[in-house]
Motif scaffolding. Sequence first.
Motif, PDB file in Angstrom:
ATOM      1  N   LYS A 473     112.603  -8.523  44.941  1.00  0.00           N
ATOM      2  CA  LYS A 473     113.584  -8.019  45.758  1.00  0.00           C
ATOM      3  C   LYS A 473     113.669  -8.597  47.077  1.00  0.00           C
ATOM      4  O   LYS A 473     113.491  -9.827  47.900  1.00  0.00           O
ATOM      5  CB  LYS A 473     112.536  -7.384  46.793  1.00  0.00           C
ATOM      6  CG  LYS A 473     113.548  -6.052  47.060  1.00  0.00           C
ATOM      7  CD  LYS A 473     114.003  -5.141  45.882  1.00  0.00           C
ATOM      8  CE  LYS A 473     114.149  -4.110  46.496  1.00  0.00           C
ATOM      9  NZ  LYS A 473     115.288  -2.726  45.184  1.00  0.00           N
ATOM     10  N   LEU A 474     115.857  -8.853  46.575  1.00  0.00           N
ATOM     11  CA  LEU A 474     116.771  -9.427  47.534  1.00  0.00           C
ATOM     12  C   LEU A 474     116.533  -8.605  48.791  1.00  0.00           C
ATOM     13  O   LEU A 474     116.255  -7.364  49.103  1.00  0.00           O
ATOM     14  CB  LEU A 474     117.417 -10.067  47.042  1.00  0.00           C
ATOM     15  CG  LEU A 474     117.873 -11.026  46.531  1.00  0.00           C
ATOM     16  CD1 LEU A 474     118.547 -11.460  45.085  1.00  0.00           C
ATOM     17  CD2 LEU A 474     117.115 -12.347  47.199  1.00  0.00           C
ATOM     18  N   HIS A 475     116.061  -9.379  50.070  1.00  0.00           N
ATOM     19  CA  HIS A 475     116.557  -8.725  51.397  1.00  0.00           C
ATOM     20  C   HIS A 475     117.752  -8.310  51.644  1.00  0.00           C
ATOM     21  O   HIS A 475     119.078  -8.710  51.113  1.00  0.00           O
ATOM     22  CB  HIS A 475     115.943  -9.201  52.847  1.00  0.00           C
ATOM     23  CG  HIS A 475     115.882  -9.341  53.804  1.00  0.00           C
ATOM     24  ND1 HIS A 475     116.644  -8.761  54.730  1.00  0.00           N
ATOM     25  CD2 HIS A 475     114.645  -8.737  54.778  1.00  0.00           C
ATOM     26  CE1 HIS A 475     115.542  -8.204  55.834  1.00  0.00           C
ATOM     27  NE2 HIS A 475     114.560  -8.368  55.837  1.00  0.00           N
ATOM     28  N   PRO A 476     118.240  -6.941  52.234  1.00  0.00           N
ATOM     29  CA  PRO A 476     119.699  -6.262  52.429  1.00  0.00           C
ATOM     30  C   PRO A 476     120.092  -7.314  53.142  1.00  0.00           C
ATOM     31  O   PRO A 476     121.596  -7.147  53.397  1.00  0.00           O
ATOM     32  CB  PRO A 476     118.808  -5.012  52.392  1.00  0.00           C
ATOM     33  CG  PRO A 476     117.804  -5.218  53.096  1.00  0.00           C
ATOM     34  CD  PRO A 476     117.191  -5.733  52.466  1.00  0.00           C
ATOM     35  N   ARG A 477     120.353  -7.181  53.645  1.00  0.00           N
ATOM     36  CA  ARG A 477     120.658  -8.636  55.885  1.00  0.00           C
ATOM     37  C   ARG A 477     120.569  -9.575  55.958  1.00  0.00           C
ATOM     38  O   ARG A 477     121.153 -10.743  55.737  1.00  0.00           O
ATOM     39  CB  ARG A 477     119.713  -7.621  57.114  1.00  0.00           C
ATOM     40  CG  ARG A 477     120.316  -5.938  56.702  1.00  0.00           C
ATOM     41  CD  ARG A 477     119.765  -5.452  57.949  1.00  0.00           C
ATOM     42  NE  ARG A 477     118.298  -5.327  57.415  1.00  0.00           N
ATOM     43  CZ  ARG A 477     117.350  -4.668  57.117  1.00  0.00           C
ATOM     44  NH1 ARG A 477     118.122  -3.379  56.639  1.00  0.00           N
ATOM     45  NH2 ARG A 477     116.360  -4.411  56.760  1.00  0.00           N
TER      46      ARG A 477
END
Length: 560
Positions: A473-477
């Motif tokens: 999962k990639l961080h949204p920010r």
Amino acid sequence: MAPVTRRTSFPKVVIERDSDSEQSSSDEEQEEDETLEEEQEQEEENGVIENAKIEKLEVGFDANRKGKQPITLTLRKVCKVCKKPGHEAGFKGATYIDCPMKPCFLCKIPGHTTLNCPHRVTTEHGVVPAPRRKTSKPLEYVFERQLRHAIPTIKPKYMIPDQVNCAVIRYHSRRVTTLEFHPTKNNILLSGDKKGQLGVWDFEKVHEKVVYGNIHSCIVNNMRFNPTNDCMVYSASSDGTVSCTDLETGISSSPMNLNPDGWQGPNTWKMLYGMDINYEKGLVLVADSFGFLHLVDMRSNHRNGDAVLIHKKGSKVTGIHCNPIQPDILLTCGNDHYARIWDMRRLEAGSSLCSLEHKRVVNSAYFSPISGNKILTTSQDNRLRIWDSIFGNMESPSREIVHSHDFNRHLTPFKAEWDPKDPSESLAVVGRYISENFNGTALHPIDFIDTSTGQLVAEVMDPNITTISPVNKLHPRDDILATGSSRSLFIWKPKERSEPVEEKDERKIVVCGKAEKKRGRKKVDNSDESDDDGFISKLKKPKLKQTEWKLSRCSKKDNR
């Protein structure tokens, strides 16, 4: 009285030896064998071994009389896959060699093996890059006017998180199945596991973590935050329930339960997999293992309306995603080898706007995160498929990228996801199933792929992580990647290129506890425990030259 001995006859045993593997190691042994054969021939001519012949015939006759067939023991080396001699298949050191009699494990095409597959050498092999010409179709013209201006024409430089910053080893009691970042707090990561537990981890303060064990009774397949209250999270599980959990207190409620009467057999037990939230209508959308879509009203926390058949009856719906620009447009995928686009304003069985056919099971399907115009799917035929425009030709994908994610048992399905921070909507992250030989160690990298060209932008791995990492999962920010590998969680951050080599590494690895040994149970899945034990042994005895990880032990809080 003399004891009576019972004569038992044994079947004839014939041992076949491989001439290549059983050759003599010296010429002297060959000479001795030749002399023995000459002596035996002379004895046969003299009639010395006639009694031995009679005994052999009697034994064979006795064995045939009692119905016992001769037993043949073969010492020849055969392939473990096709059971034919002449070649071998399996791991040779840290390299896996597949059977040449079978199609390539990566691209599923016969004629070559996985080691020399052209798609393994270059991921962009056979991929047609995205065109840069403008079209004059009305719908695409509208898209250019309304949405394209927000997408830059020049791709920005990718920031790849390629170094493990911190980790929690054996955080869960079973393998991690899903991850979700907090929508407002950048340092909070949520994780679900195979046992139904929900974990909350502050990875900036590595030791601050909690596991709620009373949420579900089995696999947590998906999680979504309440868009109006970031302390509440919805989760869908294979026990057939949707739970709404308060992260501060750990108290959960169940707005929907598809199995109120408990276990009545596999033909009636419903499991929930895909889930998403339509924030405009205030609805939680969940899909079950029989092909139906269910709606839950977030305001009343109760079911809303009847279930709608959206995929083949009896097939599992593996994923749901609402379009980020127009939430009424819905994308689903399932075990019936299809991904489908729906309009929630006229949602009924057989009313899909478009059906995207695949060759095998579709693990996931996502709209692009900014414009919602592209589609990325992950299928079990080792293909990533990309549609560049939902307003264009949807009969066939714009590109197919061959990638290794066809897995066996005891693994969470691989799902390629967009980078939510990439303004060009071209970067995707997905774990790799086939291992690579890195200095004598078999590692399973995490791949960053440019979906517009099919090129492999980066492959990140750590010599200490020898387990497979299917959940990413990639961080949204922030430039952060979270990985769930077996029962452990890892946080990746980009390397500081200007950092001197002599500087001390500040990564922290927390080991939560020892693996429990279960006795008296024959059928127990201990694959998760063995994977983490191997990881700990790697930390204690590193084979490669690398920066040392700071190990610290702590007790895990378990709220039940």
